[in-house]
Write a protein that holds these residues in place. Structure first.
Motif, PDB file in Angstrom:
ATOM      1  N   GLN A 184      28.797  18.207 -25.853  1.00  0.00           N
ATOM      2  CA  GLN A 184      27.366  18.312 -27.080  1.00  0.00           C
ATOM      3  C   GLN A 184      27.068  19.899 -27.034  1.00  0.00           C
ATOM      4  O   GLN A 184      26.427  20.266 -26.815  1.00  0.00           O
ATOM      5  CB  GLN A 184      26.792  18.103 -24.969  1.00  0.00           C
ATOM      6  CG  GLN A 184      24.993  18.624 -24.978  1.00  0.00           C
ATOM      7  CD  GLN A 184      24.429  17.986 -25.874  1.00  0.00           C
ATOM      8  OE1 GLN A 184      24.698  16.556 -25.979  1.00  0.00           O
ATOM      9  NE2 GLN A 184      23.173  19.068 -27.143  1.00  0.00           N
ATOM     10  N   LYS A 185      28.021  21.151 -26.124  1.00  0.00           N
ATOM     11  CA  LYS A 185      27.811  22.221 -26.751  1.00  0.00           C
ATOM     12  C   LYS A 185      28.377  22.520 -28.169  1.00  0.00           C
ATOM     13  O   LYS A 185      28.107  23.684 -29.239  1.00  0.00           O
ATOM     14  CB  LYS A 185      29.629  22.609 -25.332  1.00  0.00           C
ATOM     15  CG  LYS A 185      29.601  23.028 -23.951  1.00  0.00           C
ATOM     16  CD  LYS A 185      28.190  24.495 -24.303  1.00  0.00           C
ATOM     17  CE  LYS A 185      27.872  24.078 -22.952  1.00  0.00           C
ATOM     18  NZ  LYS A 185      26.752  25.498 -22.911  1.00  0.00           N
ATOM     19  N   CYS A 186      29.713  21.482 -28.749  1.00  0.00           N
ATOM     20  CA  CYS A 186      29.525  21.403 -29.840  1.00  0.00           C
ATOM     21  C   CYS A 186      28.512  21.349 -31.175  1.00  0.00           C
ATOM     22  O   CYS A 186      27.965  21.819 -31.714  1.00  0.00           O
ATOM     23  CB  CYS A 186      30.486  20.471 -31.077  1.00  0.00           C
ATOM     24  SG  CYS A 186      32.260  20.966 -30.603  1.00  0.00           S
ATOM     25  N   ALA A 187      27.154  20.510 -30.160  1.00  0.00           N
ATOM     26  CA  ALA A 187      26.286  19.803 -30.674  1.00  0.00           C
ATOM     27  C   ALA A 187      25.269  20.999 -31.179  1.00  0.00           C
ATOM     28  O   ALA A 187      24.627  20.862 -31.743  1.00  0.00           O
ATOM     29  CB  ALA A 187      25.479  18.789 -29.611  1.00  0.00           C
TER      30      ALA A 187
ATOM     31  N   ARG B  39      25.216  16.171 -39.259  1.00  0.00           N
ATOM     32  CA  ARG B  39      23.822  15.638 -40.195  1.00  0.00           C
ATOM     33  C   ARG B  39      22.225  15.769 -39.521  1.00  0.00           C
ATOM     34  O   ARG B  39      21.855  16.393 -41.098  1.00  0.00           O
ATOM     35  CB  ARG B  39      23.898  13.665 -39.629  1.00  0.00           C
ATOM     36  CG  ARG B  39      25.754  13.255 -40.342  1.00  0.00           C
ATOM     37  CD  ARG B  39      25.588  12.010 -39.974  1.00  0.00           C
ATOM     38  NE  ARG B  39      25.161  11.329 -39.333  1.00  0.00           N
ATOM     39  CZ  ARG B  39      26.450  10.957 -38.382  1.00  0.00           C
ATOM     40  NH1 ARG B  39      27.803  10.964 -38.884  1.00  0.00           N
ATOM     41  NH2 ARG B  39      26.848  10.562 -37.452  1.00  0.00           N
ATOM     42  N   ALA B  40      22.384  15.824 -38.114  1.00  0.00           N
ATOM     43  CA  ALA B  40      21.178  16.333 -38.273  1.00  0.00           C
ATOM     44  C   ALA B  40      20.741  17.305 -38.754  1.00  0.00           C
ATOM     45  O   ALA B  40      19.394  18.069 -39.175  1.00  0.00           O
ATOM     46  CB  ALA B  40      20.992  16.073 -36.587  1.00  0.00           C
TER      47      ALA B  40
ATOM     48  N   LYS C  88      27.151  17.852 -45.726  1.00  0.00           N
ATOM     49  CA  LYS C  88      27.212  18.453 -47.250  1.00  0.00           C
ATOM     50  C   LYS C  88      28.187  19.926 -47.520  1.00  0.00           C
ATOM     51  O   LYS C  88      28.694  19.605 -48.147  1.00  0.00           O
ATOM     52  CB  LYS C  88      26.294  18.119 -47.865  1.00  0.00           C
ATOM     53  CG  LYS C  88      25.413  16.903 -48.159  1.00  0.00           C
ATOM     54  CD  LYS C  88      26.043  16.089 -48.592  1.00  0.00           C
ATOM     55  CE  LYS C  88      25.289  14.530 -49.283  1.00  0.00           C
ATOM     56  NZ  LYS C  88      24.529  14.054 -47.940  1.00  0.00           N
ATOM     57  N   ARG C  89      28.035  20.939 -46.249  1.00  0.00           N
ATOM     58  CA  ARG C  89      28.503  21.913 -46.349  1.00  0.00           C
ATOM     59  C   ARG C  89      29.922  21.827 -45.539  1.00  0.00           C
ATOM     60  O   ARG C  89      30.236  23.186 -45.344  1.00  0.00           O
ATOM     61  CB  ARG C  89      27.550  22.977 -46.795  1.00  0.00           C
ATOM     62  CG  ARG C  89      26.176  22.681 -47.030  1.00  0.00           C
ATOM     63  CD  ARG C  89      25.841  24.247 -47.090  1.00  0.00           C
ATOM     64  NE  ARG C  89      24.621  23.894 -46.032  1.00  0.00           N
ATOM     65  CZ  ARG C  89      24.427  24.560 -45.553  1.00  0.00           C
ATOM     66  NH1 ARG C  89      25.527  25.994 -45.142  1.00  0.00           N
ATOM     67  NH2 ARG C  89      23.775  24.170 -43.892  1.00  0.00           N
TER      68      ARG C  89
END
Length: 485
Positions: free
Chosen positions: A164-167, A304-305, A310-311
């Protein structure tokens, strides 16, 4: 110049050629927008076969599979030393564990050399203008913390909170290109099955009594489905014993003397566990791997969200494997394939070759991780690092040169593998060597070291290891390797 140094030199030439072939803006990294973000995802104790994309029918790993579908998966990727502290120190410094004077977890109290600390992964990328962020498990040598290794601390949690922290970080990473490391704990919780079976059967005090969360996750992973009988479960769902379940008849003496000693939990389960126990172990190992895959899925979905996929270059790997019932062993440390070989996936959509499976090139995760990240970022790797960048391979290109063999260290042994054969020498015992033809014997059941018809193959591997030990300054290995005749 000996052959080992020549191989390293030609490998570096290949890396330089690949960098020079990049667009100028990316090569010089003069503009932040030209440099990709970097996401390194690490699991703990996951062997290379523990993914559905690797052909394992007993688990489903959609997050890991999604990376393999858009990137390159390397079948011949090896841990530098198949146990936590040495493996992780190698991954974050780019040198073999022996160069740090470490060969086991017991040596984590030794201080990390200061010159290695200042050139560890976090500092390399922070000096190059990256925002460097770390979350999850470290398990490094004394003196190496998240901050002293050049990272911001995201969280010390190694499970759902880490995901969650990564998100949350990926929702607003800032204007700098970032290097984010997400170091998850599972499927490491599998360790406690053998540990607890041993202490309960022998009436000893529990080992690691503080590990309540680990035991909770393991208990959940051990649950059988409620919609079938136990007989149906073992007949239809539970993984069978591995084909190499039995102990090889000419196994090196160091394995029972050092790694599975009598009176230890590893020695006890090797002697006492039933087929049911081993199969349940394999079942739980699969479930714990699926658990960490779901946590990785949270991170990838956030990527992705927020339009970062792509980067962002994503590298997925593990510190080491688990023996998973091979040769009646579990845990790690031993230089068998299930312990030493790990997943390694490199994914940058639109750049890496989708679905590529590399079964030819030998990768050292500890040595090659930093050079690969540097190559994608368009920055120079530290000059004294011996590793190679897998970028050309991941993009489906042929490198100028590549290593002919890979070396793995362990607490009491050294291993060298070429494409077909694998040679191991251990520090103790009357039978110290093992030579395996992995093409004919992937389960490592037949020791060819004493066979006259393989004498020249044995001598060649002794020579390769002797030259490697001399070239990298492995004083630990130098004390026990066997020179060629």
């Amino acid at each position: 110049m000996n052959k080992i140094k020549l191989l390293c030199l030609t490998g570096m030439i290949g890396v330089c050629s690949a960098i020079l072939a990049l667009p100028l803006a990316q090569t010089l990294a003069s503009a932040s927008e030209s440099r990709p973000n970097l996401l390194v995802i690490i699991t703990d104790q996951q062997h290379a076969g523990m993914m559905s994309c690797a052909g394992n029918p007993y688990l489903k790993t959609p997050a890991m599979d999604s990376l393999a579908a858009k990137g390159a998966r390397f079948e011949l990727a090896y841990s530098a030393n198949p146990v936590c502290v040495p493996a992780r120190m190698s991954m974050f410094t780019g040198v073999m564990p022996s160069a740090l004077g470490v060969r086991s977890n017991a040596e984590q109290a030794n201080p990390v050399p200061k010159d290695r600390l200042k050139n560890s992964m976090g500092w390399v990328f922070r000096r190059a203008g990256y925002r460097t962020v770390y979350g999850g498990k470290t398990h490094w040598m004394r003196g190496m913390t998240v901050e002293s290794a050049g990272f911001e601390l995201l969280t010390r949690d190694t499970r759902e909170e880490l995901a969650q922290k990564c998100a949350e970080f990926l929702a607003a990473p800032g204007d700098q290109p970032f290097l984010l490391v997400a170091s998850f704990i599972n499927p490491h919780d599998i360790c406690f099955m053998a540990i607890d079976a041993f202490t309960q059967a022998t009436g000893r005090e529990p080992l690691y009594p503080q590990a309540t969360i680990e035991r909770k996750y393991l208990a959940e992973a051990l649950k059988m489905p409620t919609n079938m009988t136990e007989e149906e479960f073992f007949a239809k769902l539970c993984p069978p014993l591995p084909p190499n379940f039995e102990i090889p008849p000419e196994e090196p003496d160091a394995i029972p003397l050092v790694y599975a000693r009598p009176g230890t939990f590893r020695g006890w389960v090797r002697q006492h566990w039933t087929e049911r126990d081993w199969r349940l172990h394999r079942w739980a190992y699969c479930r714990l791997t699926e658990k960490v895959d779901s946590e990785i899925g949270v991170v990838l979905q956030a990527l992705r969200a927020h339009g970062l996929d792509k980067r962002t270059v994503v590298i997925f790997t593990s510190d080491h494997g688990d023996l998973d019932g091979a040769h009646r062993l579990e845990h790690k440390s031993v230089l068998y394939e299930e312990s030493a070989r790990v997943p390694f996936i490199v994914c940058w959509p639109g750049v890496t070759k989708p679905g590529l499976v590399d079964r030819e090139h030998l990768v050292s995760v500890g040595l090659d991780l930093i050079p690969t990240l540097c190559d994608f970022a368009g920055i120079a790797k530290p000059a004294d690092l011996p590793g190679l960048s897998v970028r050309p391979l991941a993009e489906g290109r042929t490198p100028v040169s590549w290593r002919k063999f890979v070396v793995v260290e362990s607490q009491a042994g050294r291993m060298v593998r070429i494409q077909r054969y694998k040679y191991t020498v251990y520090e103790v015992g009357s039978r110290r060597e093992q030579l395996v033809d992995l093409q004919e014997d992937p389960g490592e059941m037949a020791n060819l070291a004493g066979k006259p018809e393989y004498h020249s193959v044995l001598q060649e591997h002794r020579r390769l290891l002797q030259e490697w030990v001399a070239a990298v300054g492995d004083e630990i290995g130098k004390s026990f390797i066997i020179p060629p005749e």
